[in-house]
Design an enzyme around this catalytic site. Structure first.
Site, PDB file in Angstrom:
ATOM      1  CG  LEU A  85      -1.951  -1.056   1.374  1.00 58.62           C
ATOM      2  CD1 LEU A  85      -2.555  -0.838   2.762  1.00 58.62           C
ATOM      3  CD2 LEU A  85      -2.895  -0.861   0.386  1.00 58.62           C
ATOM      4  CE  LYS A 121      -0.118  -0.244   6.424  1.00 55.74           C
ATOM      5  NZ  LYS A 121       0.815  -1.412   6.854  1.00 55.74           N
TER       6      LYS A 121
HETATM    7  S1  IVH Z   1      -5.717  -3.967   2.116  1.00 61.42           S
HETATM    8  C1  IVH Z   1      -5.465  -4.008  -1.981  1.00 61.42           C
HETATM    9  N1  IVH Z   1      -6.276  -3.879   5.034  1.00 61.42           N
HETATM   10  O1  IVH Z   1      -0.729  -3.515   5.015  1.00 61.42           O
HETATM   11  C2  IVH Z   1      -5.374  -3.777  -0.763  1.00 61.42           C
HETATM   12  N2  IVH Z   1      -3.818  -4.197   4.046  1.00 61.42           N
HETATM   13  O2  IVH Z   1       1.493  -1.974   3.252  1.00 61.42           O
HETATM   14  C3  IVH Z   1      -4.246  -4.683   0.007  1.00 61.42           C
HETATM   15  N3  IVH Z   1      -2.493  -4.565   6.202  1.00 61.42           N
HETATM   16  O3  IVH Z   1       0.978  -6.171   3.248  1.00 61.42           O
HETATM   17  C4  IVH Z   1      -4.017  -4.552   1.332  1.00 61.42           C
HETATM   18  N4  IVH Z   1      -4.008  -4.174   7.699  1.00 61.42           N
HETATM   19  O4  IVH Z   1      -0.496  -6.914   5.129  1.00 61.42           O
HETATM   20  C5  IVH Z   1      -5.241  -4.239   3.974  1.00 61.42           C
HETATM   21  N5  IVH Z   1      -7.071  -3.287   6.815  1.00 61.42           N
HETATM   22  C6  IVH Z   1      -5.861  -3.834   6.121  1.00 61.42           C
HETATM   23  C7  IVH Z   1      -4.616  -3.786   6.581  1.00 61.42           C
HETATM   24  C8  IVH Z   1      -3.539  -4.314   5.507  1.00 61.42           C
HETATM   25  C9  IVH Z   1      -2.767  -4.030   7.539  1.00 61.42           C
HETATM   26  C10 IVH Z   1      -1.286  -4.392   5.662  1.00 61.42           C
HETATM   27  C11 IVH Z   1      -1.217  -5.914   4.541  1.00 61.42           C
HETATM   28  C12 IVH Z   1       0.024  -5.257   3.421  1.00 61.42           C
HETATM   29  C13 IVH Z   1       0.347  -3.883   4.288  1.00 61.42           C
HETATM   30  C14 IVH Z   1       0.705  -2.840   3.013  1.00 61.42           C
END
Ligand code: IVH
EC number: 6.5.1.2
Length: 693
Positions: A85, A121
């Site tokens: 992200l 997150k």
């Molecule tokens: S969505 C297409 N939602 O953040 C969207 N990611 O920096 C994909 N992560 O490796 C990710 N909480 O492991 C999403 N509520 C959340 C999240 C999340 C943690 C992590 C995920 C990813 C990382 C990206």
């Protein structure tokens, strides 16, 4: 044949029932069955499975205990890449993200709904869980996004991961997907992290620096039994590939997917919700305030465009989706200089390295020391005296050294030679195979002696008031105390000639020792001995089953492991203690002195029968006239449990003066709030009831 049919039907029924109870307990946090009834179902299932190996099911609830040991992890490609992200570090960057999305959608001729899904997150390990025809078929770590590691066996042991979606689908009137990849994060709650590290510390195992490392390390175990023993929690936040074999789940928004995943039995965080453009930043701010009270660690919030049509039109850049962004909390990190590494000797002889830092302010607290855990950690981070290092404080976790800033390393900085001799008594230290710690094994080591006696007199031991570490050191240095028993022979005449010991304080000292002797219970005395892996809880179990120290000393390993919560390692450590001649002599001295508490051994008391019967308590604010330790001890003595963070599972929040934000949270969860008076009353009432038991 018909017996076989009956067995198959009963197995199906039992597996479905236990899956449902696990779901109610671990996902909904709303169990509907007593532990004993659950255990009976589980035992029946185990027995039937043993009798009918031909009716095996890899997704039976009994498979959550693990068992397979892999030689190495196998890499597997994701069907769809797992992107990372982009981050927004300010409100302006968030607005820029919206503008970029709006512009792109306008160019594509797609109307922008400006509605978002927001959720925490999670600070853990990203996973993809694969369901085929509605049953658990595997799990991969995120890896580099294209290829992950196959952690199928380990993730099967995570209690809140459903292994069979079909009953949920039927109940929710959803089709059963031929393929569904569920993406999310595996985390460890703060409470579970704290308890795991306590256990690891007592067992000389690896200490984890933070819940994220603990979660990631627990999933990446080749022996799935180890994963199974670790308390992990999964939260779903998105999906990967899906195939509904012609049926249609009717998912057109991300919020629809999240609701659908919930209906399929998957754990989704309660904090997720739909937000309009102007509600997103306030949500981020609110989560920043709630952050310390959440049971798990988060490092920001994730915002996703809600409409799947918009998501598709926005697509991806090389590394991240254009329809999602992470709003990150500023990290409590700072750079400082590592002045030197000191090695301390603990009560059980463990050599613990400590980073001595140039004091630096982190989130309002001055940090000048950080634990480095063990030799391997220093090596892995290549920490050297003189290095500039990044230190971090995450939530209420102790400060940690995150990494070295290599550009700032002085030319003459040398790797740290971890001592293989005890820094206190200079006898050789040993590092047992499989252990991370070096230990001093010299029973007469003055540092160990000092720690041992400090522990003996501390609140965890006999709780002798007013004898602090300084006194212990002086008494040992002067040769007046060589074992804990010597404390009881000290007279005012011995003490008065000592510096800073006025007559009055000498009298107080002797009185405090006498009082502690009178108040000593068997449980306290056992705890005070400081045997490895025997903390206050285990000491209480032992005191409940043995009449006195003689009884405990005579117990065999088999006697000990028959008791609740005592495994072979704890039993071994107790035996080791009593097999040591110096320790047996110490026990003899206790007898001569009259420090000989006797307990009425009980047969195992089920937690429901203790006054506060496993009830969960949390404290906030200052209680008038009672220290937090004392209040916690009272709760535990009555069979209650003290929690570290707020959750729906709490029974009581005890509120003193100047309560923190836990109060509002508890009110919103409908948890019973007790003020100091109501707390005292509950204890009094329960004590009265307890006595009649
Ligand atoms: S969505 C297409 N939602 O953040 C969207 N990611 O920096 C994909 N992560 O490796 C990710 N909480 O492991 C999403 N509520 C959340 C999240 C999340 C943690 C992590 C995920 C990813 C990382 C990206």
């Amino acid at each position: 044949m018909s017996e076989e049919k009956d067995a198959a039907a009963r197995l199906r029924e039992l597996r479905a029932q236990i899956h449902e109870h696990d779901y109610r307990y671990y996902v909904l946090d709303d169990p509907v069955i007593e532990d004993a009834a659950y255990d009976a179902l589980y035992r029946e299932l185990r027995k039937l499975e043993t009798a009918h190996p031909e009716l095996d099911d890899p997704n039976s609830p009994t498979k959550r205990v693990g068992g397979t040991v892999l030689p190495a992890f196998v890499s597997k490609p994701h069907r769809l890449a797992m992107y990372s992200l982009d981050n927004a570090m300010s409100e302006e960057e968030w607005r820029d993200f919206v503008t970029r999305a709006a512009n792109k959608l306008e160019r594509e001729g797609q109307p922008f709904t400006r509605t978002f899904w927001v959720d925490p997150k999670f600070d853990g390990l990203a996973l993809e869980i694969i369901y085929e025809n509605g049953v658990y078929a595997g799990a991969l770590t995120r890896g580099d996004g294209e290829v992950g590691e196959d952690v199928t066996e380990n993730v099967r042991t995570v209690k809140n991961v459903p292994l069979d979606l079909r009953p949920h689908a039927v109940r929710a009137n959803l089709p059963v997907p031929a393929l569904l990849e569920v993406r999310g994060e595996v985390v460890m709650t703060r409470q579970d992290f704290y308890e795991l590290n306590e256990r690891q510390r007592e067992q000389g195992g690896k200490i984890f620096a933070n819940p994220r490392n603990a979660a990631a390390g627990s999933v990446r175990q080749l022996d799935s039994k180890i994963s199974a023993s670790r308390p992990l929690t999964f939260f779903a936040y998105a999906i990967g590939a899906q195939d509904w074999a012609g049926a249609d789940p009717g998912w057109t928004t991300h919020s629809g997917i999240m609701a659908g995943l919930g209906k399929l039995g998957l754990p989704v965080a309660r904090e997720g919700k739909v937000a309009g453009e102007d509600a997103v930043y306030p949500y981020f701010k609110t989560m920043g305030v709630r952050r310390p009270d959440l049971p798990f660690e988060i490092d920001g919030v994730v915002v996703k465009v809600d409409s799947l049509a918009d998501q598709e039109a926005l697509g991806f850049t090389g590394r991240a989706p254009r329809f999602a962004i992470a709003l990150k909390f500023p990290a409590h990190e700072a750079e400082t200089v590592l002045k030197r590494i000191e090695v301390q000797v603990g009560r059980t002889g463990v050599l613990t390295p400590v980073a001595i830092l140039e004091p630096v302010s982190l989130a309002g607290v001055t940090v000048s020391r950080a634990t480095l855990h063990n030799e391997d950690e220093i090596k892995a981070k290549d920490l050297r005296a003189g290095d500039t290092v990044v230190v971090r404080r995450a939530g209420d976790v102790i400060p940690e050294v995150v990494r070295v800033v290599p550009e700032k390393r002085p030319a003459d900085a040398e790797p740290f030679p971890f001592p293989h001799i005890c820094p206190s008594c200079h006898s050789p230290a040993v590092r047992a195979p499989g252990e991370a710690a070096w230990r001093c094994v010299n029973l007469a080591c003055p540092a160990m002696l000092r720690r041992g006696i400090a522990y003996f007199v501390s609140k965890s031991g006999l709780d002798i008031e007013g004898i602090g570490n300084k006194w212990v050191k002086t008494l040992i240095d002067k040769g007046m105390v060589k074992t804990p028993a010597d404390l009881f022979n000290l007279t005012e005449m011995d003490l008065i000639p000592m510096e800073r010991m006025a007559e009055k304080s000498a009298a107080n000292f002797v009185a405090a020792v006498e009082k502690a002797q009178q108040n000593a219970t068997l449980a306290k005395l056992i705890a005070a001995l400081g045997m490895r892996q025997v903390g206050t809880r285990t000491a209480r179990t032992l005191a409940e089953h043995f009449r006195d120290l003689d009884g405990l000393a005579a117990a065999t390993s088999e006697d000990l492991t028959a008791l609740p919560d005592i495994g072979p390692e704890v039993a071994g450590s107790i035996r080791e203690f009593f097999d040591n001649a110096a320790n047996r002599e110490l026990i003899e001295r206790f007898r001569q002195i009259g420090l000989w508490p006797v307990s009425e051994p009980k047969t195992a008391v089920p937690p429901e029968a203790t006054p506060l019967g496993g009830k969960k308590f949390l404290f906030t604010g200052t209680l008038p006239g009672m220290s937090r330790e004392k209040a916690e001890a009272l709760v535990e003595a009555a069979g209650g449990r003290v929690m570290k963070s707020i959750s729906k599972k709490l029974d009581y929040l005890v509120v003193g003066a100047d309560p923190g934000s836990k109060l509002a949270k508890a009110q919103s969860l409908g948890i019973t709030i007790l003020d100091a008076e109501a707390f005292q009353e509950l204890l009094g009432e329960e004590n009265a009831r307890g006595e009649t038991l």
